[in-house]
Structure formats: structure tokens, C-alpha cells
Design a protein around this motif. Structure first.
Motif, PDB file in Angstrom:
ATOM      1  N   ILE A 293       0.835  -1.204   0.000  1.00 47.69           N
ATOM      2  CA  ILE A 293       0.000   0.000   0.000  1.00 47.69           C
ATOM      3  C   ILE A 293       0.875   1.262   0.000  1.00 47.69           C
ATOM      4  CG2 ILE A 293      -1.728   1.321   1.331  1.00 47.69           C
ATOM      5  CD1 ILE A 293      -2.585  -1.512   2.491  1.00 47.69           C
ATOM      6  N   ASP A 294       2.006   1.178   0.738  1.00 46.90           N
ATOM      7  CA  ASP A 294       2.848   2.365   0.861  1.00 46.90           C
ATOM      8  C   ASP A 294       4.061   2.310  -0.079  1.00 46.90           C
ATOM      9  OD1 ASP A 294       3.892   0.242   2.237  1.00 46.90           O
ATOM     10  OD2 ASP A 294       4.385   1.339   4.066  1.00 46.90           O
ATOM     11  N   SER A 295       3.872   1.678  -1.254  1.00 47.68           N
ATOM     12  CA  SER A 295       4.954   1.639  -2.242  1.00 47.68           C
ATOM     13  C   SER A 295       4.552   2.422  -3.480  1.00 47.68           C
ATOM     14  CB  SER A 295       5.250   0.198  -2.648  1.00 47.68           C
ATOM     15  OG  SER A 295       5.889  -0.460  -1.591  1.00 47.68           O
ATOM     16  N   ALA A 296       5.448   2.469  -4.455  1.00 43.39           N
ATOM     17  CA  ALA A 296       5.157   3.174  -5.706  1.00 43.39           C
ATOM     18  C   ALA A 296       3.910   2.597  -6.360  1.00 43.39           C
ATOM     19  CB  ALA A 296       6.349   3.025  -6.652  1.00 43.39           C
ATOM     20  N   ASP A 297       3.248   3.390  -7.181  1.00 39.74           N
ATOM     21  CA  ASP A 297       2.032   2.969  -7.867  1.00 39.74           C
ATOM     22  C   ASP A 297       2.406   2.254  -9.171  1.00 39.74           C
ATOM     23  OD1 ASP A 297      -0.381   2.637  -9.018  1.00 39.74           O
ATOM     24  OD2 ASP A 297      -0.939   4.760  -9.051  1.00 39.74           O
ATOM     25  N   PHE A 298       2.093   0.952  -9.237  1.00 40.59           N
ATOM     26  CA  PHE A 298       2.441   0.170 -10.427  1.00 40.59           C
ATOM     27  C   PHE A 298       1.224  -0.108 -11.313  1.00 40.59           C
ATOM     28  CE2 PHE A 298       5.817  -1.137  -7.411  1.00 40.59           C
ATOM     29  CZ  PHE A 298       6.941  -0.952  -8.198  1.00 40.59           C
ATOM     30  N   THR A 299       0.115   0.622 -11.051  1.00 43.72           N
ATOM     31  CA  THR A 299      -1.156   0.293 -11.725  1.00 43.72           C
ATOM     32  C   THR A 299      -1.021   0.165 -13.243  1.00 43.72           C
ATOM     33  OG1 THR A 299      -1.891   2.011 -10.215  1.00 43.72           O
ATOM     34  CG2 THR A 299      -3.602   0.756 -11.319  1.00 43.72           C
ATOM     35  N   ASN A 300      -0.212   1.027 -13.846  1.00 44.52           N
ATOM     36  CA  ASN A 300      -0.128   0.985 -15.311  1.00 44.52           C
ATOM     37  C   ASN A 300       0.944   0.027 -15.812  1.00 44.52           C
ATOM     38  OD1 ASN A 300      -2.157   2.940 -15.627  1.00 44.52           O
ATOM     39  ND2 ASN A 300      -0.660   4.533 -15.081  1.00 44.52           N
ATOM     40  N   VAL A 301       1.582  -0.650 -14.882  1.00 43.72           N
ATOM     41  CA  VAL A 301       2.713  -1.497 -15.269  1.00 43.72           C
ATOM     42  C   VAL A 301       2.293  -2.959 -15.436  1.00 43.72           C
ATOM     43  CG1 VAL A 301       5.076  -2.154 -14.677  1.00 43.72           C
ATOM     44  CG2 VAL A 301       4.200   0.078 -13.963  1.00 43.72           C
ATOM     45  N   GLY A 302       1.377  -3.425 -14.581  1.00 41.56           N
ATOM     46  CA  GLY A 302       0.954  -4.827 -14.658  1.00 41.56           C
ATOM     47  C   GLY A 302      -0.217  -5.068 -13.723  1.00 41.56           C
ATOM     48  N   GLU A 303      -0.544  -6.339 -13.543  1.00 42.05           N
ATOM     49  CA  GLU A 303      -1.630  -6.736 -12.630  1.00 42.05           C
ATOM     50  C   GLU A 303      -1.094  -6.652 -11.199  1.00 42.05           C
ATOM     51  OE1 GLU A 303      -5.386  -8.471 -11.821  1.00 42.05           O
ATOM     52  OE2 GLU A 303      -4.610  -8.547 -13.876  1.00 42.05           O
ATOM     53  N   VAL A 304      -1.536  -5.638 -10.424  1.00 40.21           N
ATOM     54  CA  VAL A 304      -0.937  -5.379  -9.111  1.00 40.21           C
ATOM     55  C   VAL A 304      -1.778  -5.985  -7.987  1.00 40.21           C
ATOM     56  CG1 VAL A 304      -0.113  -3.600  -7.518  1.00 40.21           C
ATOM     57  CG2 VAL A 304      -0.045  -3.184  -9.979  1.00 40.21           C
ATOM     58  N   ILE A 305      -1.140  -6.676  -7.066  1.00 37.39           N
ATOM     59  CA  ILE A 305      -1.813  -7.083  -5.826  1.00 37.39           C
ATOM     60  C   ILE A 305      -0.987  -6.536  -4.668  1.00 37.39           C
ATOM     61  CG2 ILE A 305      -2.467  -9.049  -4.374  1.00 37.39           C
ATOM     62  CD1 ILE A 305      -3.228 -10.548  -6.924  1.00 37.39           C
ATOM     63  N   LEU A 306      -1.686  -5.851  -3.748  1.00 38.79           N
ATOM     64  CA  LEU A 306      -1.009  -5.215  -2.622  1.00 38.79           C
ATOM     65  C   LEU A 306      -1.109  -6.104  -1.383  1.00 38.79           C
ATOM     66  CD1 LEU A 306      -2.422  -1.591  -3.085  1.00 38.79           C
ATOM     67  CD2 LEU A 306      -0.251  -2.524  -3.941  1.00 38.79           C
ATOM     68  N   ALA A 307       0.005  -6.298  -0.683  1.00 42.78           N
ATOM     69  CA  ALA A 307       0.031  -7.135   0.525  1.00 42.78           C
ATOM     70  C   ALA A 307       0.482  -6.287   1.702  1.00 42.78           C
ATOM     71  CB  ALA A 307       0.958  -8.320   0.323  1.00 42.78           C
ATOM     72  N   GLY A 308      -0.435  -5.552   2.319  1.00 37.35           N
ATOM     73  CA  GLY A 308      -0.113  -4.770   3.512  1.00 37.35           C
ATOM     74  C   GLY A 308       0.796  -3.587   3.223  1.00 37.35           C
TER      75      GLY A 308
END
Ligand code: AMP
Ligand code: MG
Length: 364
Positions: A293-308
Motif C-alpha cells: 500500500i505504501d509503495s510506488a504505484d504500479f497500476t499501469n505497469v501490470g496486474e498489481v496485488i497489494l500485501a499490507g
């Protein structure tokens, strides 16, 4: 004349798996008694613990324990942890409880700490994989404790997943892997810590962490003064020779897609992941990204799943396995996983990620 040969009868191997919801704080007596009876009769019951879901069998019944290995497809040389609900039971399982073990039990039990001690005569070889030591732990989860008490026997229990897959942190994960192969699942909601217990060997000259987990080396240091961490617990991929914990030699915790772990300074890791994603996409691969959640935004890079949140490793531990399993519901070909600091429970997270990556680790 025609003849039919039946090679294995899948239907015959399947059992009805009873699913029961229980209150995780004040578990109802009925389901615990039913689960306890199944265990006493040699059956298999999955249950929540504060680490991950476990798959239990009567630890004193070698045949029942063999059923765990069959249901999970677990290699027979990977020993199991025996779960107890009282300190007296430990005396029946081990030949000697050293002073340091008593101190650790006082400080961390019930809780996510497994102690390796010299094995007693009552424990069948199926549990220990023939070793002269046995792993014991008293879990903290009320459902686990209630079930063990109801069974009236110590309960051997590895994680309730198919061998090699990420450990289950919900009852649904257990059903996805083992429905039709076990007798019962007690659903007490999501497990808490999210990664397995810390395995501490007390049979060596100095206590050694064989597997990092819910209790950190820092926690142990407060009781032990100093504690050694087995090099393979830190970097499973760099191990040489035979691991001291048999389980550490197997590929583990892995989703179906290949995992590439990128470790190092956060900005450099972000840049590397973006570069790699572009490279693989250019080759027609579908890329997943395990981030926080508190990392760079990869939304446009690939299929992102956030783990805490990477700044709070406990939250990553709690979400990690569910995140890895969620990738299996996508069609990604590979997962680029972002490393976190290996301090505190972050060491356990990184141990699991390094194992999931099976040696595909990039340091930037
Ligand atoms: P699991 O319950 O699936 O998390 O696996 C239990 C872990 O404890 C595995 O990594 C085993 O290799 C380890 N373990 C169990 N018994 C022993 C033992 N007697 N000596 C060393 N490691 C053990
Ligand atoms: Mg396991």
C-alpha cells in the motif's frame, strides 16, 4: 472380447469434508467435540491457528499421521510439528526439557514458537521423519487449543495446504486445496500472524533459528541473550549441503506463476520492476506485481496485488499468502515481487518470498 482396466479410482480416494464455522474467540463446544472425536479416531481435521491453518492428526497414531502426508502430497522426510494444549503433554513427547526451553515456553507460549527437542518414545517415526528430535508448540488460537483439549491427545499438524503451495490463511484456502481429502474444516476466520511459527532448535550447543516466523530473533534475544539464525533461514537459496530443518530444502510457498524477487533500495527496486515488466511484456508475457500500500504505484505497469504496508512488516505477513494465492486466480505468467526490509517479522516474509522465488532473486 474387450476388457477394462481401472487405474486408480479417484472417487474411492475421496472423503466427505465437513465444513463448520466456529466462533474464533469463544469456540462452541459442539464442533470442537466433533473435531476432537474425529482426531481420536484417526481422522484429519483442519483448524485455524494464530499463524496459518493447520491440518491435524493424532500425533500418537502413526497411521493417522501418515494420512496427513497423503492428503498434502508432503514428502515423507519432512517432519511435523506436534501441537499441545498443556505443558504436561510436552513431557510425554520429549525425553528432556532443558531449562532454556522452560524459559522460552514461559515467555512465548501459547504462541508462534516451535521448539526442537530430543524425542521421547511415545512419538511415532511418521511424525519426526525418523529424526531423534521432535518439534513442539502450544498455539495461542482458542479454536486450536479447544480442539487439542477436546481430542485429548497431542495433535501433529503441518500447514493445511497442498505441499508446495502457499500456506492457507483462511478456511476457503484449505477447501481449495484439500476438500475431498480430509474429514473436517473448522472455519474460525482468517489466521492472525499469516506466516508460520518460528522453528528454534534447542538440541545444538547454542539455540538456532531454523525457520524465521511469528516470533522474531529480536524477541528471542530478550530471553536468550544471543540467538543464532541458520544461514538458510535468511537466504534459503544460498544454502549449502543438507539443511538442518528438512522442510527448508523444498520449494515452498509458491503460486503457480513463476516468481522473480527484486530486493534492494526501494527506488532502485521500483525502477528495476518497471524495466523488467516492460521487457517481459514485449515478449508477450502477462506480468503480475506484488507490491504494498505504501509503495510506488504500479497500476499501469501490470496486474498489481497489494500485501499490507512495507513499513509495517506484520501487515505484509498477514496478507502475503492470500496475495500469492490471488495471483492464481489471474492469468499472469510471472510475478515480480518487491522485497521488504528483513527486520522483525520482515525476516519471515523475506524467507518465504525468497523460497517462493526458488533462486530467481535480483539484488539492485
Ligand atoms: P509446517 O508445519 O508445514 O510449517 O512444517 C514444519 C516445519 O518444521 C518444517 O520446516 C519441518 O522441516 C520443521 N521441523 C519439524 N520437525 C523438525 C525437527 N525434528 N527438526 C528440524 N525441523 C523440524
Ligand atoms: Mg507448511
Amino acid at each position: 472380447m474387450s476388457s477394462t482396466t481401472i487405474i486408480g479410482d479417484m472417487q474411492k480416494d475421496r472423503v466427505a469434508t465437513k465444513y463448520v464455522k466456529v466462533n474464533p474467540v469463544n469456540p462452541e463446544a459442539g464442533p470442537l467435540a466433533e473435531g476432537g472425536l474425529i482426531l481420536r479416531r484417526g481422522g484429519l481435521v483442519a483448524f485455524p491457528t494464530e499463524t496459518v491453518y493447520g491440518l491435524g492428526a493424532n500425533a500418537l497414531d502413526g497411521q493417522a499421521v501418515a494420512g496427513i502426508f497423503k492428503a498434502k502430497g508432503r514428502p515423507a522426510d519432512n517432519p511435523l510439528i506436534v501441537h499441545v494444549a498443556s505443558l504436561q503433554t510436552v513431557d510425554e513427547l520429549v525425553s528432556n526439557v532443558p531449562f532454556v526451553a522452560k524459559e522460552l515456553m514461559k515467555a512465548f507460549w501459547p504462541g508462534p514458537l516451535t521448539l526442537i527437542l530430543p524425542v521421547g518414545k511415545a512419538v511415532p517415526a511418521e511424525v519426526t521423519a525418523g529424526l531423534n528430535t521432535v518439534a513442539v508448540r502450544m498455539p495461542r488460537h482458542p479454536v486450536a487449543l479447544g480442539l487439542i483439549r477436546a481430542a485429548g491427545v497431542p495433535v501433529a499438524a503441518p500447514s493445511a495446504n497442498t505441499s508446495g503451495r502457499p500456506s492457507p490463511t483462511t478456511a476457503q484456502h484449505v477447501l481449495n486445496d484439500l476438500a475431498g481429502h480430509i474429514d473436517m474444516v473448522l472455519d474460525g476466520g482468517p489466521a492472525g500472524v499469516g506466516v508460520e511459527s518460528t522453528v528454534l532448535d534447542l538440541t545444538a550447543l547454542v539455540p538456532v533459528v531454523l525457520r524465521p516466523g511469528g516470533i522474531t530473533p529480536e524477541d528471542l534475544g530478550r530471553v536468550l541473550g544471543t540467538v543464532e539464525v541458520d544461514p538458510q533461514a535468511r537466504s534459503p537459496e544460498q544454502g549449502e549441503g543438507r539443511p538442518r530443518s528438512p522442510g527448508m530444502k523444498y520449494t515452498h510457498y509458491a503460486p503457480r506463476a513463476q516468481v522473480i524477487l527484486v530486493e534492494g533500495q526501494p527506488e532502485a527496486v521500483t525502477a528495476k520492476i518497471i524495466g523488467l515488466a516492460r521487457e517481459y511484456q514485449a515478449r508477450g508475457k502477462r506480468v503480475g506485481i506484488l507490491s504494498y500500500i505504501d509503495s510506488a504505484d504500479f497500476t499501469n505497469v501490470g496486474e498489481v496485488i497489494l500485501a499490507g504496508r512495507r513499513s509495517q512488516p506484520e501487515t505484509v505477513a498477514a496478507e502475503l499468502y492470500a496475495a500469492l494465492r490471488r495471483f492464481d486466480e489471474t492469468d499472469v505468467d510471472l510475478i515480480l515481487a518487491q522485497g521488504i526490509d528483513d527486520r522483525g517479522v520482515g525476516l519471515a516474509v523475506m524467507n518465504r518470498l525468497r523460497k517462493a522465488a526458488g533462486g530467481q532473486i535480483i539484488n539492485v
